[in-house]
Design an enzyme around this catalytic site. Structure first.
Site, PDB file in Angstrom:
ATOM      1  N   SER A  66       0.827  -1.208   0.000  1.00  0.00           N
ATOM      2  CA  SER A  66       0.000   0.000   0.000  1.00  0.00           C
ATOM      3  C   SER A  66       0.860   1.258   0.000  1.00  0.00           C
ATOM      4  O   SER A  66       2.006   1.254   0.450  1.00  0.00           O
ATOM      5  CB  SER A  66      -0.918   0.022   1.223  1.00  0.00           C
ATOM      6  OG  SER A  66      -1.800  -1.072   1.209  1.00  0.00           O
TER       7      SER A  66
HETATM    8  N1  SAH Z   1      -1.314  -4.790   4.150  1.00  0.00           N
HETATM    9  C1  SAH Z   1      -0.612  -5.040   2.912  1.00  0.00           C
HETATM   10  C2  SAH Z   1      -1.450  -4.591   1.712  1.00  0.00           C
HETATM   11  C3  SAH Z   1      -1.455  -5.653   0.664  1.00  0.00           C
HETATM   12  S1  SAH Z   1      -2.637  -5.510  -0.626  1.00  0.00           S
HETATM   13  C4  SAH Z   1       0.764  -4.395   2.906  1.00  0.00           C
HETATM   14  O1  SAH Z   1       1.069  -3.648   3.843  1.00  0.00           O
HETATM   15  O2  SAH Z   1       1.548  -4.663   2.007  1.00  0.00           O
HETATM   16  C5  SAH Z   1      -4.004  -6.474  -0.013  1.00  0.00           C
HETATM   17  C6  SAH Z   1      -3.752  -7.916   0.339  1.00  0.00           C
HETATM   18  O3  SAH Z   1      -4.993  -8.479   0.757  1.00  0.00           O
HETATM   19  C7  SAH Z   1      -3.261  -8.807  -0.810  1.00  0.00           C
HETATM   20  O4  SAH Z   1      -2.086  -9.456  -0.431  1.00  0.00           O
HETATM   21  C8  SAH Z   1      -4.418  -9.799  -1.020  1.00  0.00           C
HETATM   22  O5  SAH Z   1      -3.974 -11.090  -1.408  1.00  0.00           O
HETATM   23  C9  SAH Z   1      -5.036  -9.826   0.360  1.00  0.00           C
HETATM   24  N2  SAH Z   1      -6.430 -10.273   0.426  1.00  0.00           N
HETATM   25  C10 SAH Z   1      -7.457  -9.989  -0.437  1.00  0.00           C
HETATM   26  N3  SAH Z   1      -8.595 -10.587  -0.025  1.00  0.00           N
HETATM   27  C11 SAH Z   1      -8.287 -11.268   1.126  1.00  0.00           C
HETATM   28  C12 SAH Z   1      -9.024 -12.092   2.027  1.00  0.00           C
HETATM   29  N4  SAH Z   1     -10.325 -12.374   1.828  1.00  0.00           N
HETATM   30  N5  SAH Z   1      -8.384 -12.620   3.092  1.00  0.00           N
HETATM   31  C13 SAH Z   1      -7.065 -12.372   3.305  1.00  0.00           C
HETATM   32  N6  SAH Z   1      -6.312 -11.609   2.490  1.00  0.00           N
HETATM   33  C14 SAH Z   1      -6.915 -11.051   1.418  1.00  0.00           C
END
Ligand code: SAH
Length: 216
Positions: A66
């Site tokens: 993010s």
């Molecule tokens: N918090 C992360 C942001 C990653 S982007 C960071 O700091 O880098 C969002 C993430 O959510 C992705 O890795 C995606 O695979 C995950 N995601 C999407 N839907 C999800 C779900 N239902 N349960 C768990 N993870 C999920």
């Protein structure tokens, strides 16, 4: 300090933090945490020049780390207190989890993509960050580990996930981007009583979608 984190990186982080402050995040504890976490070590080394720009960046498997402002903004809304028990949905690169840990929270984090889950489970402890890692569907939360003081969703959910609201303790706060895939509204939900939830809206953002089930 990690040997791969130099004074030069710290200088770049200081400028990043100043930019985030100017954009409106004023909580000093959040800014201090952003200043501490070596974001460049959460990205592939060939992209190091992008690590301290205030933008999201691909981390593989179609996912992103993010934007630092967004991480800071969501974290500020959570109002983290030391020893808060926090559930994060969407571990991704692990950067947001590291920021929460720097603020003294106990972090439970769920990722639905096995490849990312395995990668981050190795990386974070190497950097000295120890959340509790889970591979699974964040829509279900972690009923056996709840209730949580705070819940943060870091993917765009079409609606507030009911199971997660139920895993919030009374007085607890959930922060999540809610809406269709093109854009979401940042929502802060406070559980006022067993069956009373107060909702605030905090602007428009764009996240990768929160998807159902897991990917092996
Ligand atoms: N918090 C992360 C942001 C990653 S982007 C960071 O700091 O880098 C969002 C993430 O959510 C992705 O890795 C995606 O695979 C995950 N995601 C999407 N839907 C999800 C779900 N239902 N349960 C768990 N993870 C999920």
């Amino acid at each position: 300090m990690d040997s791969r984190d130099s004074l030069r990186h710290q200088g770049m982080r200081k400028r990043l933090v100043e930019g985030i402050r100017i954009k409106g995040v004023r909580d000093q504890r959040v800014l201090d945490a952003i200043a501490k976490v070596p974001r460049h070590l959460f990205m592939d080394s060939s992209f190091i020049q992008f690590a301290y720009k205030d933008q999201a960046f691909p981390i593989g498997s179609g996912q992103t780390i993010s934007q630092p402002f967004t991480v800071a903004f969501q974290t500020q809304l959570l109002d983290i207190q030391p020893n808060d028990k926090v559930l994060e949905v969407g571990t991704g690169s692990g950067y947001q989890a590291a920021v929460l840990l720097e603020m003294g929270a106990t972090v439970f984090t769920i990722e639905r993509q096995r490849e990312l889950f395995l990668k981050v489970q190795q990386l974070l402890p190497e950097l000295g960050y120890h959340p509790k890692f889970f591979y699974g569907d964040g829509y279900k939360g972690l009923p056996t580990y709840g209730p949580f003081d705070k819940i943060i969703i870091t993917a765009g959910a079409p609606a507030l996930p009911e199971d997660l609201l139920q895993q919030l303790r009374v007085g607890g706060v959930l922060v999540a981007p809610i809406g269709p895939s093109e854009k979401q509204i940042m929502c802060k939900v406070t559980r006022k009583a067993e069956d009373e939830f107060a909702k605030e809206k905090h602007g428009t953002f764009m996240f990768v979608p929160m998807l159902k089930g897991t990917v092996n």
